[in-house]
Design a protein around this motif. Structure first.
Motif, PDB file in Angstrom:
ATOM      1  N   GLY A 115     -45.422  32.959  15.436  1.00 42.19           N
ATOM      2  CA  GLY A 115     -46.118  34.219  15.239  1.00 42.19           C
ATOM      3  C   GLY A 115     -47.566  34.114  15.662  1.00 42.19           C
ATOM      4  O   GLY A 115     -47.996  33.141  16.296  1.00 42.19           O
ATOM      5  N   CYS A 116     -48.337  35.137  15.293  1.00 41.13           N
ATOM      6  CA  CYS A 116     -49.765  35.146  15.615  1.00 41.13           C
ATOM      7  C   CYS A 116     -50.498  35.962  14.573  1.00 41.13           C
ATOM      8  O   CYS A 116     -49.892  36.722  13.812  1.00 41.13           O
ATOM      9  CB  CYS A 116     -50.007  35.713  17.012  1.00 41.13           C
ATOM     10  SG  CYS A 116     -49.452  37.415  17.243  1.00 41.13           S
ATOM     11  N   ILE A 117     -51.803  35.815  14.530  1.00 37.19           N
ATOM     12  CA  ILE A 117     -52.664  36.513  13.580  1.00 37.19           C
ATOM     13  C   ILE A 117     -53.853  37.081  14.333  1.00 37.19           C
ATOM     14  O   ILE A 117     -54.404  36.432  15.227  1.00 37.19           O
ATOM     15  CB  ILE A 117     -53.118  35.555  12.454  1.00 37.19           C
ATOM     16  CG1 ILE A 117     -54.011  36.278  11.448  1.00 37.19           C
ATOM     17  CG2 ILE A 117     -53.808  34.334  13.009  1.00 37.19           C
ATOM     18  CD1 ILE A 117     -54.322  35.436  10.213  1.00 37.19           C
ATOM     19  N   ILE A 118     -54.232  38.323  13.993  1.00 40.45           N
ATOM     20  CA  ILE A 118     -55.354  38.989  14.651  1.00 40.45           C
ATOM     21  C   ILE A 118     -56.189  39.675  13.590  1.00 40.45           C
ATOM     22  O   ILE A 118     -55.659  40.251  12.631  1.00 40.45           O
ATOM     23  CB  ILE A 118     -54.863  40.000  15.719  1.00 40.45           C
ATOM     24  CG1 ILE A 118     -56.053  40.616  16.446  1.00 40.45           C
ATOM     25  CG2 ILE A 118     -53.953  41.053  15.126  1.00 40.45           C
ATOM     26  CD1 ILE A 118     -55.663  41.435  17.659  1.00 40.45           C
ATOM     27  N   GLU A 119     -57.495  39.601  13.739  1.00 38.24           N
ATOM     28  CA  GLU A 119     -58.438  40.190  12.796  1.00 38.24           C
ATOM     29  C   GLU A 119     -59.232  41.278  13.488  1.00 38.24           C
ATOM     30  O   GLU A 119     -59.573  41.162  14.666  1.00 38.24           O
ATOM     31  CB  GLU A 119     -59.384  39.122  12.232  1.00 38.24           C
ATOM     32  CG  GLU A 119     -58.692  38.066  11.393  1.00 38.24           C
ATOM     33  CD  GLU A 119     -59.673  37.042  10.864  1.00 38.24           C
ATOM     34  OE1 GLU A 119     -60.794  36.963  11.419  1.00 38.24           O
ATOM     35  OE2 GLU A 119     -59.338  36.315   9.918  1.00 38.24           O
ATOM     36  N   SER A 120     -59.542  42.309  12.724  1.00 34.14           N
ATOM     37  CA  SER A 120     -60.405  43.382  13.210  1.00 34.14           C
ATOM     38  C   SER A 120     -61.252  43.857  12.039  1.00 34.14           C
ATOM     39  O   SER A 120     -60.784  44.609  11.184  1.00 34.14           O
ATOM     40  CB  SER A 120     -59.576  44.539  13.775  1.00 34.14           C
ATOM     41  OG  SER A 120     -60.406  45.612  14.156  1.00 34.14           O
ATOM     42  N   GLY A 121     -62.486  43.390  11.962  1.00 29.74           N
ATOM     43  CA  GLY A 121     -63.334  43.715  10.826  1.00 29.74           C
ATOM     44  C   GLY A 121     -62.783  43.065   9.562  1.00 29.74           C
ATOM     45  O   GLY A 121     -62.469  41.874   9.534  1.00 29.74           O
ATOM     46  N   PRO A 122     -62.654  43.823   8.512  1.00 27.43           N
ATOM     47  CA  PRO A 122     -62.141  43.230   7.267  1.00 27.43           C
ATOM     48  C   PRO A 122     -60.623  43.144   7.223  1.00 27.43           C
ATOM     49  O   PRO A 122     -60.078  42.582   6.278  1.00 27.43           O
ATOM     50  CB  PRO A 122     -62.659  44.188   6.197  1.00 27.43           C
ATOM     51  CG  PRO A 122     -62.713  45.511   6.885  1.00 27.43           C
ATOM     52  CD  PRO A 122     -63.081  45.218   8.319  1.00 27.43           C
ATOM     53  N   GLN A 123     -59.943  43.720   8.217  1.00 26.35           N
ATOM     54  CA  GLN A 123     -58.482  43.772   8.173  1.00 26.35           C
ATOM     55  C   GLN A 123     -57.870  42.672   9.023  1.00 26.35           C
ATOM     56  O   GLN A 123     -58.471  42.188   9.978  1.00 26.35           O
ATOM     57  CB  GLN A 123     -57.978  45.135   8.652  1.00 26.35           C
ATOM     58  CG  GLN A 123     -58.145  46.237   7.608  1.00 26.35           C
ATOM     59  CD  GLN A 123     -57.456  47.496   8.044  1.00 26.35           C
ATOM     60  OE1 GLN A 123     -57.742  48.018   9.109  1.00 26.35           O
ATOM     61  NE2 GLN A 123     -56.558  48.004   7.214  1.00 26.35           N
ATOM     62  N   THR A 124     -56.620  42.334   8.621  1.00 25.23           N
ATOM     63  CA  THR A 124     -55.895  41.274   9.309  1.00 25.23           C
ATOM     64  C   THR A 124     -54.442  41.702   9.464  1.00 25.23           C
ATOM     65  O   THR A 124     -53.828  42.223   8.516  1.00 25.23           O
ATOM     66  CB  THR A 124     -55.957  39.955   8.522  1.00 25.23           C
ATOM     67  OG1 THR A 124     -57.315  39.599   8.301  1.00 25.23           O
ATOM     68  CG2 THR A 124     -55.245  38.845   9.265  1.00 25.23           C
ATOM     69  N   ILE A 125     -53.905  41.492  10.669  1.00 21.49           N
ATOM     70  CA  ILE A 125     -52.484  41.715  10.933  1.00 21.49           C
ATOM     71  C   ILE A 125     -51.860  40.362  11.250  1.00 21.49           C
ATOM     72  O   ILE A 125     -52.338  39.637  12.124  1.00 21.49           O
ATOM     73  CB  ILE A 125     -52.259  42.703  12.084  1.00 21.49           C
ATOM     74  CG1 ILE A 125     -52.763  44.089  11.705  1.00 21.49           C
ATOM     75  CG2 ILE A 125     -50.781  42.778  12.446  1.00 21.49           C
ATOM     76  CD1 ILE A 125     -52.584  45.120  12.798  1.00 21.49           C
ATOM     77  N   ILE A 126     -50.791  40.029  10.516  1.00 21.91           N
ATOM     78  CA  ILE A 126     -50.098  38.756  10.685  1.00 21.91           C
ATOM     79  C   ILE A 126     -48.675  39.053  11.121  1.00 21.91           C
ATOM     80  O   ILE A 126     -47.956  39.800  10.447  1.00 21.91           O
ATOM     81  CB  ILE A 126     -50.099  37.934   9.387  1.00 21.91           C
ATOM     82  CG1 ILE A 126     -51.534  37.682   8.912  1.00 21.91           C
ATOM     83  CG2 ILE A 126     -49.361  36.619   9.571  1.00 21.91           C
ATOM     84  CD1 ILE A 126     -51.619  37.043   7.546  1.00 21.91           C
ATOM     85  N   LEU A 127     -48.262  38.493  12.253  1.00 26.55           N
ATOM     86  CA  LEU A 127     -46.905  38.650  12.764  1.00 26.55           C
ATOM     87  C   LEU A 127     -46.166  37.329  12.595  1.00 26.55           C
ATOM     88  O   LEU A 127     -46.646  36.279  13.039  1.00 26.55           O
ATOM     89  CB  LEU A 127     -46.929  39.058  14.242  1.00 26.55           C
ATOM     90  CG  LEU A 127     -47.749  40.310  14.587  1.00 26.55           C
ATOM     91  CD1 LEU A 127     -47.636  40.614  16.071  1.00 26.55           C
ATOM     92  CD2 LEU A 127     -47.301  41.498  13.756  1.00 26.55           C
ATOM     93  N   LEU A 128     -44.987  37.386  11.959  1.00 27.58           N
ATOM     94  CA  LEU A 128     -44.204  36.192  11.666  1.00 27.58           C
ATOM     95  C   LEU A 128     -42.799  36.342  12.221  1.00 27.58           C
ATOM     96  O   LEU A 128     -42.256  37.453  12.290  1.00 27.58           O
ATOM     97  CB  LEU A 128     -44.147  35.940  10.160  1.00 27.58           C
ATOM     98  CG  LEU A 128     -45.480  35.630   9.476  1.00 27.58           C
ATOM     99  CD1 LEU A 128     -45.301  35.576   7.982  1.00 27.58           C
ATOM    100  CD2 LEU A 128     -46.054  34.318   9.992  1.00 27.58           C
ATOM    101  N   THR A 129     -42.199  35.224  12.574  1.00 26.62           N
ATOM    102  CA  THR A 129     -40.864  35.212  13.145  1.00 26.62           C
ATOM    103  C   THR A 129     -39.807  35.535  12.095  1.00 26.62           C
ATOM    104  O   THR A 129     -40.059  35.441  10.886  1.00 26.62           O
ATOM    105  CB  THR A 129     -40.567  33.832  13.762  1.00 26.62           C
ATOM    106  OG1 THR A 129     -39.248  33.823  14.278  1.00 26.62           O
ATOM    107  CG2 THR A 129     -40.694  32.746  12.706  1.00 26.62           C
ATOM    108  N   GLU A 130     -38.605  35.903  12.579  1.00 26.57           N
ATOM    109  CA  GLU A 130     -37.503  36.186  11.660  1.00 26.57           C
ATOM    110  C   GLU A 130     -36.815  34.923  11.175  1.00 26.57           C
ATOM    111  O   GLU A 130     -35.997  34.964  10.247  1.00 26.57           O
ATOM    112  CB  GLU A 130     -36.479  37.111  12.344  1.00 26.57           C
ATOM    113  CG  GLU A 130     -35.589  36.434  13.389  1.00 26.57           C
ATOM    114  CD  GLU A 130     -36.254  36.358  14.746  1.00 26.57           C
ATOM    115  OE1 GLU A 130     -35.543  36.090  15.733  1.00 26.57           O
ATOM    116  OE2 GLU A 130     -37.473  36.585  14.825  1.00 26.57           O
ATOM    117  N   ASN A 131     -37.151  33.753  11.801  1.00 31.71           N
ATOM    118  CA  ASN A 131     -36.587  32.480  11.366  1.00 31.71           C
ATOM    119  C   ASN A 131     -37.216  32.086  10.029  1.00 31.71           C
ATOM    120  O   ASN A 131     -38.418  31.862   9.935  1.00 31.71           O
ATOM    121  CB  ASN A 131     -36.871  31.402  12.422  1.00 31.71           C
ATOM    122  CG  ASN A 131     -36.095  30.129  12.165  1.00 31.71           C
ATOM    123  OD1 ASN A 131     -36.002  29.664  11.043  1.00 31.71           O
ATOM    124  ND2 ASN A 131     -35.526  29.560  13.219  1.00 31.71           N
TER     125      ASN A 131
END
Length: 338
Positions: A115-131
């Motif tokens: 997966g990957c993680i991205i930040e924008s200001g105070p917010q964070t989006i985390i993408l994780l695999t289905e495994n």
């Protein structure tokens, strides 16, 4: 000091993971909401809703492909895709992996991309695999320490301590309504979620209103005025105070009691079970059938004996039935005369 985090988890085309949520809640105090989506449109709506109300948005599901999480989120936030440097991040294999531009890949200790993680200001989006196995390793080694770190707010320095040269800004826990959302692409227009008005409960006779301590007491109404106590005669007042005489007690026992019709409601009567009744009737029918069969057999035996004595025996003796009957009755009459 630890602050309360607001976290949203979106399960896209995958089953929910209770163990992951339970372990995540142990990192810090948080409000955790989850949602499940089955197509691209519903996922974008859930992502927009999570961005509008939470600081950390986690998405679990298939990562690659046109409908994968990486491509969908990159288009939704308008960052685009970029090729990941496998050697720099310790990813095993030389297959090209595209991640969101400006994001950091999440790699397991064994070198698997998860997966990957991205930040924008105070917010964070985390993408994780289905495994689930890869996801569990990434959560324990990378996400849990990250959540603990962003949930920590440094305390204010005391007046005696030296002031820092440059103070870092402290972000708020949740995103306010005035801040820009991460989703800025024209292809996905965010639907405004109208807040439902709070409906005051209708007055109901079953609702009990409690009076708080220290509040104003309700004024007594005309209906709350106490009713006058009923007047009783002298016989009622002495009913439980005056003792009975021995003559009266004996007269009570001598009188016979005749039960009334209303007493039957307190007397328990035996309930007859319908199945038991049917079984008894079946048993009676069986006994009746057996007796009828026995009587019929006895009657048939008597008829057979009569036929044998009147018809078959004379034929074996070589005489007719009439002569045999005359001989029988003749011998009977002679024996009676003697």
């Amino acid at each position: 000091m630890v602050q309360n985090l607001k976290v949203d988890i979106i399960y896209h085309l995958t089953a929910s993971d209770f163990e992951m949520e339970f372990n995540l809640c142990g990192c810090c105090r948080m409000r955790l909401l989850s949602d499940k989506t089955t197509d691209k449109k519903s996922f974008v709506k859930a992502l927009a809703r999570g961005v509008a109300r939470s600081r950390v948005i986690m998405a679990c599901g298939p990562l690659f492909g046109a409908d994968g999480l990486i491509s969908t989120v990159a288009t939704a936030i308008g960052n685009g895709l970029t090729l990941c440097d496998n050697k720099t991040y310790g990813i095993n294999g030389e297959e090209p992996i595209h991640i969101i531009n400006g994001s950091t890949p999440l790699v397991t200790p064994n070198g698997y991309f998860g997966g990957c993680i991205i930040e924008s200001g105070p917010q964070t989006i985390i993408l994780l695999t289905e495994n689930k196995a890869f996801r569990k390793e990434i959560m324990q080694n990378l996400i849990h320490p990250y959540i603990e770190e962003i949930s920590y707010i440094p305390t204010k320095s005391s007046p005696l301590s030296p002031q820092p040269v440059k103070s870092e800004p402290v972000f708020e826990t949740a995103v306010s309504e005035e801040e820009n959302y991460l989703i800025q692409d024209d292809d996905y227009q965010e639907e405004l979620i109208d807040s439902e008005p709070v409906i005051s409960p209708m007055p109901n006779e079953h609702n009990v209103e409690f009076i708080m301590d220290g509040g104003p007491e309700p004024e007594p109404s005309e209906s709350d005025t106490p009713e006058p106590a009923p007047n009783f005669d002298d016989g009622y007042n002495i009913m439980y105070t005056e003792t009975e005489k021995p003559e009266d007690i004996k007269s009570h026992y001598s009188e016979s009691y005749t039960p009334s019709q209303s007493d039957s409601m307190f007397i328990a009567s035996r309930e007859v079970d319908e199945t038991e009744k049917k079984q008894k009737s079946k048993k009676n029918m069986r006994t009746m059938d057996i007796t009828i069969v026995i009587l019929v057999l006895l009657l048939l035996l008597a008829i057979l004996a009569l036929v044998y004595l009147i018809v078959l025996k004379p034929m074996t003796m070589g005489i007719s039935t009439g002569e045999y009957l005359k001989e029988i009755f003749g011998t009977a009459s002679n024996s009676t005369l003697v």
